[in-house]
Design a protein around this motif. Structure first.
Motif, short mmCIF file in Angstrom:
data_model
loop_
_atom_site.label_atom_id
_atom_site.label_comp_id
_atom_site.label_asym_id
_atom_site.label_seq_id
_atom_site.Cartn_x
_atom_site.Cartn_y
_atom_site.Cartn_z
N GLY A 294 -8.10 -2.79 -1.55
CA GLY A 294 -9.28 -2.00 -1.31
C GLY A 294 -8.98 -0.61 -0.79
N ARG A 295 -10.02 0.07 -0.31
CA ARG A 295 -9.92 1.44 0.13
C ARG A 295 -9.06 1.55 1.38
NH1 ARG A 295 -11.24 5.48 -3.12
NH2 ARG A 295 -11.55 6.73 -1.23
N TRP B 290 0.23 4.69 -2.39
CA TRP B 290 -0.99 5.47 -2.14
C TRP B 290 -0.92 6.18 -0.79
CZ3 TRP B 290 -0.57 0.70 -4.29
CH2 TRP B 290 -1.00 0.57 -5.62
N ASP C 7 -6.31 9.55 -4.47
CA ASP C 7 -6.44 8.15 -4.88
C ASP C 7 -6.04 7.28 -3.70
OD1 ASP C 7 -6.39 5.64 -5.95
OD2 ASP C 7 -5.22 6.17 -7.73
N ARG C 8 -6.99 6.69 -3.04
CA ARG C 8 -6.72 5.90 -1.83
C ARG C 8 -7.05 4.42 -2.02
NH1 ARG C 8 -7.51 10.04 2.00
NH2 ARG C 8 -6.65 11.92 1.06
N THR C 9 -7.08 3.94 -3.26
CA THR C 9 -7.46 2.56 -3.50
C THR C 9 -6.22 1.70 -3.72
OG1 THR C 9 -9.50 3.32 -4.56
CG2 THR C 9 -8.88 1.02 -4.89
N THR D 15 -13.86 -4.17 0.28
CA THR D 15 -13.71 -3.32 -0.89
C THR D 15 -12.70 -3.95 -1.84
OG1 THR D 15 -12.00 -2.01 0.23
CG2 THR D 15 -14.28 -1.24 0.44
N PRO E 59 -8.34 -2.66 4.64
CA PRO E 59 -9.01 -3.61 3.74
C PRO E 59 -8.87 -5.07 4.17
CG PRO E 59 -7.76 -1.99 2.48
CD PRO E 59 -7.41 -1.77 3.91
N ASP F 158 0.81 -1.23 0.00
CA ASP F 158 0.00 0.00 0.00
C ASP F 158 0.84 1.27 0.00
OD1 ASP F 158 -2.29 -1.62 0.24
OD2 ASP F 158 -2.13 -1.64 2.43
N ASP G 165 -8.77 4.49 3.07
CA ASP G 165 -9.24 5.60 3.90
C ASP G 165 -10.55 5.25 4.60
OD1 ASP G 165 -10.74 5.47 1.62
OD2 ASP G 165 -10.67 7.62 1.16
N GLY G 166 -10.87 3.97 4.67
CA GLY G 166 -12.09 3.55 5.34
C GLY G 166 -11.90 3.45 6.84
#
Length: 433
Positions: A380-381, A240, A374-376, A336, A388, A237, A383-384
């Motif tokens: 998955g996301r 991102w 762009d946080r994917t 996600t 993920p 990750d 910023d949830g």
């Protein structure tokens, strides 16, 4: 190496935390004698550690053979005692003997080692013979015959599944089944089997505690080793998260990391299914993409691999229908990324990975900056409300319950949670940057 029962060397990269000792001991005890455990604390010492381990294993094999000969009837009449204790030609110290081990057990035969080459010393597990269920007194330097017999039977199969078995009781070290109601309200045997935390093609650190009736999974508890709370970003990750923190990150770097992550996941699933050649190709392409190979150098090979996976009917037949996860259910539990977009089973998730790999080729060699919003990431996301992979772990029990035991690893591999992501909450500005 598929299982510890087929290995003779356990290599630990990095210095393990004190709480990791229990499961490392469990893996070592799943390995047949002569077995060796080495700790390479620094990357520059690995080659030397492996060379030293090879010499030690050769010495221990000779010592083990001489100990076998010495135990044969009449062997002591010829004065063949010199085999015991050889192979310990390095300086040793007994830093991990269990409390119940006593000094008078140290000369029962060759001892297991733990060699810490990260700090240049050799540590011997001299006290392991003190465990009665591993080293009965009347077997001398040999392990229990039940241990050896299990390599092709029940104990060998369970040995690679985990480092402990919680059951109601044991006979000769073998776990006994319990009784419980199955889905048809019949009283059937139940066996509690932990899988993990260290298996080939398995999410590192993940532990599943399964309750089995026959070959059907009746209950699942998800656990994992402690995730270090260090201030570093999860590898897959990283682009991102760095962009979200205001750093300049190119689209090429993000595209390469995404493609490599999906190739890594696909290679793991294909290896579990038994497609070793295509799994090896995915891993080779993963390394080439990460190393910065130009698009022209990997484009054709990547597309051929994607087509081969998508056109294989035997592959589809072998994993279709396993771990069915609809998009509605995935969305409801917070999943996600590819697992949500796949809207289906293990086969659909594999095809989604391969599709994203092919689509990601367009981003290679793109020097434009990655958009900060762009946080994917690959899973998955980012910023949830939770990482993920936490959502993937949360949905595992319902996907595994009712599945056949042989399918459990396929379902896990088709989700491929990354436990490094569980530390996102402790990384300043990572989860909600």
């Amino acid at each position: 190496m598929g299982t510890p029962a087929a290995a003779d060397l356990l290599l630990v990269c990095g210095v393990p935390a004190p709480e990791d000792g229990e499961w490392l001991d469990g893996i070592e005890w799943s390995m047949p004698e002569p077995a060796l455990r080495i700790v390479a604390g620094e990357s520059g010492r690995i080659a030397g550690a492996l060379d030293m381990a090879r010499r030690d294993l050769i010495d221990r094999t000779v010592t083990w053979h001489r100990a076998d000969v010495a135990d044969e009837p009449g062997a002591h009449e010829h004065g063949d005692h010199e085999g015991h204790g050889e192979g310990h030609h390095h300086d040793t110290h007994h830093d991990s003997s269990p409390p119940e081990a006593s000094d008078d057990q140290g000369d029962q035969g060759p001892n297991r080692h733990r060699m810490d080459h990260g700090h240049g010393d050799h540590a011997a597990h001299s006290g392991h013979e003190g465990h009665e269920h591993h080293q009965p007194a009347d077997h001398g330097p040999h392990k229990d015959h039940m241990d050896h017999a299990g390599h092709d039977g029940h104990m060998g199969h369970m040995g690679h599944m985990g480092h402990e078995m919680h059951t109601m009781g044991q006979v000769a070290g073998l776990p006994m089944a319990e009784r419980g109601d199955d889905r048809d309200e019949l009283r059937l045997d139940q066996l509690h089997v932990p899988i993990g935390p260290a298996l080939s093609d398995w999410p590192a650190g993940l532990i599943l505690r399964l309750t089995l009736q026959g070959d059907v999974v009746q209950d699942v508890a998800v656990d994992h080793l402690r995730v270090p709370s260090v201030h570093r970003l999860p590898f897959w990750d990283e682009p991102w998260l760095r962009a979200a923190q205001g750093e300049k990150v190119t689209r090429d770097r993000a595209a390469r990391r995404r493609c490599a992550a999906h190739l890594d996941s696909a290679g793991r699933l294909l290896a579990v299914v038994g497609w070793d050649d295509v799994a090896a190709r995915c891993r080779r392409l993963r390394d080439e993409v990460l190393s910065g190979a130009p698009r022209e150098g990997v484009d054709d090979d990547l597309r051929r691999t994607v087509r081969r996976v998508g056109r294989s009917r035997p592959l589809r037949w072998s994993i279709a229908g396993l771990g069915e996860l609809s998009a509605d259910r995935a969305r409801a539990v917070g999943v996600t990324g590819p697992a949500l977009a796949a809207d289906g089973d293990a086969y659909n998730r594999l095809l989604m990975w391969m599709s994203e790999v092919e689509r990601g080729l367009d981003g290679l060699d793109d020097a434009r900056p990655l958009a900060p919003d762009d946080r994917t990431g690959p899973r998955g996301r980012l910023d949830g409300p939770r990482p993920p992979s936490q959502a993937l772990l949360d949905v595992l029990p319902e996907l595994l319950t009712g599945a056949e035991f042989a399918c459990a690893r396929i379902i896990v591999a088709s989700l491929d949670p990354d436990l490094d992501e569980l530390a996102l909450a402790s990384v300043s500005g990572a989860a909600h940057a």
